[in-house]
Design a protein around this motif. Sequence first.
Motif, PDB file in Angstrom:
ATOM      1  N   GLU A   1       0.969  -1.364  -0.003  1.00 11.11           N
ATOM      2  CA  GLU A   1      -0.096   0.072   0.110  1.00 11.11           C
ATOM      3  C   GLU A   1       0.730   1.230   0.003  1.00 11.11           C
ATOM      4  O   GLU A   1       0.674   2.159  -0.749  1.00 11.11           O
ATOM      5  N   PHE A   2       1.964   1.198   0.892  1.00  6.87           N
ATOM      6  CA  PHE A   2       2.903   2.528   1.156  1.00  6.87           C
ATOM      7  C   PHE A   2       3.715   2.710  -0.692  1.00  6.87           C
ATOM      8  O   PHE A   2       3.619   3.790  -0.796  1.00  6.87           O
ATOM      9  N   GLU A   3       3.692   1.461  -1.080  1.00  4.92           N
ATOM     10  CA  GLU A   3       4.691   1.621  -2.343  1.00  4.92           C
ATOM     11  C   GLU A   3       3.859   2.233  -3.515  1.00  4.92           C
ATOM     12  O   GLU A   3       4.352   2.957  -4.332  1.00  4.92           O
ATOM     13  N   LYS A   4       2.505   2.341  -3.509  1.00  2.00           N
ATOM     14  CA  LYS A   4       1.594   2.961  -4.346  1.00  2.00           C
ATOM     15  C   LYS A   4       1.714   4.366  -4.419  1.00  2.00           C
ATOM     16  O   LYS A   4       1.468   4.856  -5.386  1.00  2.00           O
ATOM     17  N   ASN A   5       2.333   4.956  -3.309  1.00  4.95           N
ATOM     18  CA  ASN A   5       2.321   6.282  -3.153  1.00  4.95           C
ATOM     19  C   ASN A   5       3.540   6.988  -2.640  1.00  4.95           C
ATOM     20  O   ASN A   5       3.979   7.125  -1.476  1.00  4.95           O
ATOM     21  N   PRO A   6       4.793   6.837  -3.695  1.00  4.00           N
ATOM     22  CA  PRO A   6       6.028   7.015  -3.266  1.00  4.00           C
ATOM     23  C   PRO A   6       6.188   8.745  -2.861  1.00  4.00           C
ATOM     24  O   PRO A   6       7.172   8.866  -2.249  1.00  4.00           O
ATOM     25  N   GLU A   7       5.195   9.263  -3.468  1.00  5.54           N
ATOM     26  CA  GLU A   7       5.327  10.857  -3.112  1.00  5.54           C
ATOM     27  C   GLU A   7       5.311  10.927  -1.537  1.00  5.54           C
ATOM     28  O   GLU A   7       5.908  11.956  -1.053  1.00  5.54           O
ATOM     29  N   ALA A   8       4.243  10.438  -1.083  1.00  9.70           N
ATOM     30  CA  ALA A   8       3.928  10.503   0.355  1.00  9.70           C
ATOM     31  C   ALA A   8       5.054   9.982   1.333  1.00  9.70           C
ATOM     32  O   ALA A   8       5.316  10.424   2.248  1.00  9.70           O
TER      33      ALA A   8
ATOM     34  N   TYR B   1       8.294   9.906   0.220  1.00  4.30           N
ATOM     35  CA  TYR B   1       9.471  10.827   0.204  1.00  4.30           C
ATOM     36  C   TYR B   1       9.101  12.240   1.092  1.00  4.30           C
ATOM     37  O   TYR B   1       9.922  12.783   1.751  1.00  4.30           O
ATOM     38  N   LYS B   2       7.745  12.499   1.121  1.00  2.46           N
ATOM     39  CA  LYS B   2       7.589  13.711   1.746  1.00  2.46           C
ATOM     40  C   LYS B   2       7.622  13.275   3.301  1.00  2.46           C
ATOM     41  O   LYS B   2       8.039  14.330   3.942  1.00  2.46           O
ATOM     42  N   MET B   3       7.270  12.165   3.524  1.00  3.12           N
ATOM     43  CA  MET B   3       7.590  11.733   5.286  1.00  3.12           C
ATOM     44  C   MET B   3       8.891  12.211   5.607  1.00  3.12           C
ATOM     45  O   MET B   3       9.516  12.545   6.357  1.00  3.12           O
ATOM     46  N   LEU B   4       9.835  11.550   4.504  1.00  6.18           N
ATOM     47  CA  LEU B   4      11.576  11.581   4.818  1.00  6.18           C
ATOM     48  C   LEU B   4      11.975  13.022   4.864  1.00  6.18           C
ATOM     49  O   LEU B   4      12.662  13.386   5.458  1.00  6.18           O
ATOM     50  N   GLU B   5      11.214  13.690   4.001  1.00  6.31           N
ATOM     51  CA  GLU B   5      11.626  15.416   3.930  1.00  6.31           C
ATOM     52  C   GLU B   5      11.202  15.897   5.216  1.00  6.31           C
ATOM     53  O   GLU B   5      11.977  16.864   5.803  1.00  6.31           O
ATOM     54  N   GLU B   6      10.018  15.656   5.486  1.00  8.75           N
ATOM     55  CA  GLU B   6       9.593  16.363   6.817  1.00  8.75           C
ATOM     56  C   GLU B   6      10.227  16.010   8.162  1.00  8.75           C
ATOM     57  O   GLU B   6      10.623  16.807   9.131  1.00  8.75           O
ATOM     58  N   GLY B   7      10.651  14.565   7.918  1.00 12.01           N
ATOM     59  CA  GLY B   7      11.221  14.223   9.251  1.00 12.01           C
ATOM     60  C   GLY B   7      12.746  14.695   9.130  1.00 12.01           C
ATOM     61  O   GLY B   7      13.334  15.136  10.260  1.00 12.01           O
ATOM     62  N   SER B   8      13.481  14.867   8.023  1.00 10.66           N
ATOM     63  CA  SER B   8      14.725  15.537   7.860  1.00 10.66           C
ATOM     64  C   SER B   8      14.680  17.149   8.341  1.00 10.66           C
ATOM     65  O   SER B   8      15.821  17.469   8.947  1.00 10.66           O
ATOM     66  N   LYS B   9      13.736  17.645   7.916  1.00  7.24           N
ATOM     67  CA  LYS B   9      13.489  19.103   8.413  1.00  7.24           C
ATOM     68  C   LYS B   9      13.505  19.162   9.999  1.00  7.24           C
ATOM     69  O   LYS B   9      14.167  19.981  10.475  1.00  7.24           O
ATOM     70  N   LYS B  10      12.748  18.321  10.465  1.00  6.40           N
ATOM     71  CA  LYS B  10      12.726  18.291  12.052  1.00  6.40           C
ATOM     72  C   LYS B  10      13.857  17.780  12.715  1.00  6.40           C
ATOM     73  O   LYS B  10      14.393  18.473  13.660  1.00  6.40           O
ATOM     74  N   ALA B  11      14.639  16.978  12.097  1.00 10.85           N
ATOM     75  CA  ALA B  11      15.853  16.505  12.508  1.00 10.85           C
ATOM     76  C   ALA B  11      17.115  17.404  12.525  1.00 10.85           C
ATOM     77  O   ALA B  11      17.781  17.828  13.600  1.00 10.85           O
TER      78      ALA B  11
END
Length: 338
Positions: free
Chosen positions: A298-305, A307-317
């Motif tokens: 299910e997650f693989e169907k939405n790669p944009e989401a 990468y968005k999770m990784l981007e937001e996590g990286s900003k917080k970190a």
Amino acid sequence: MNKKIILTGDRPTGKLHIGHYIGSLRNRIAMQDSGEYETFIMIADQQALTDNARDPEKIRNSLFQVALDYLSVGIDPAKSTVFVQSQIPALSELTMHYLNLVTVSRLQRNPTVKAEIQQKNFEQSIPAGFLIYPVSQAADITAFKATTVPVGDDQEPMLEQTREIVRTFNNVYDKEVLVEPEGVFPPKGEGRLPGLDGNAKMSKSLGNAIYLSDDAQTLEKKVMSMYTDPLHIKVTDPGHIEGNTVFTYLDAFDDDREKVAELKAQYQAGGLGDVKIKRYLNEVLQAKFAPIRERRAEFEKNPEAVYKMLEEGSKKANAVAEQTLKEVRDAMGVNYFN
């Protein structure tokens, strides 16, 4: 404010396997869900590049696969900060500052580094980035002021080097800026899952792994190929469970302890064939990992989401690491324009 801080993560050099699940992932999820910890989970792409610099595409592709594996097993971005190491510039500067506090001979004496240099056959052609990666790990840990670092027993020398750097920095600059981390180790004998071939370690490079993403057919095929007891030739022969990979996996994954005990007794007495016990293990693993495979799909169907999770996590970190870097600069007196 009283929460302990965890830093953990994985090198993106391929998909994660069920050995990762036993050794670290399930423990991370339990700690994440306990509410007792602030959890940072790092995809260590810079560390992976220390011995894969000529194949960056491998790291790029694996990064997405590792993120999918995290989400599929239950890492929750609402509870854990999942980030990409290379997207946190402060880590590189912290590494540079710490390198001035560590000698080359100390790095060469690190038992974990020595073992991995031998394993990778570097001999005298050791990439400088690989030699210093214990210092990079110290930057990762201290940037988030991690109090707790879940590691395997073989990583204790790395953690001790981080503690040495913390003590040296705080003493040299006479400031209690950095925090000494403690290691959290799996119970003895439970932190490592052997490979399908009976090798002591399940490994991507050895080709003896069951991946979290393996489909049902692939999983069954791998289970049926597993190493058991070479002396157990006939069904009626008494079998050995020590070193028998099938029973090691049942101990790790089957929640029905009475059933496992019965099967062990029957196998040791004679009368239980390898095919039958492998089929039972396949049922156990299919039940355990089918939901994980489904979530992953299910997650693989939405790669944009993803990468968005990784981007937001990286900003917080990044915000957290920048604050620590500011304190380090202040302690060192290299804050010239403040």
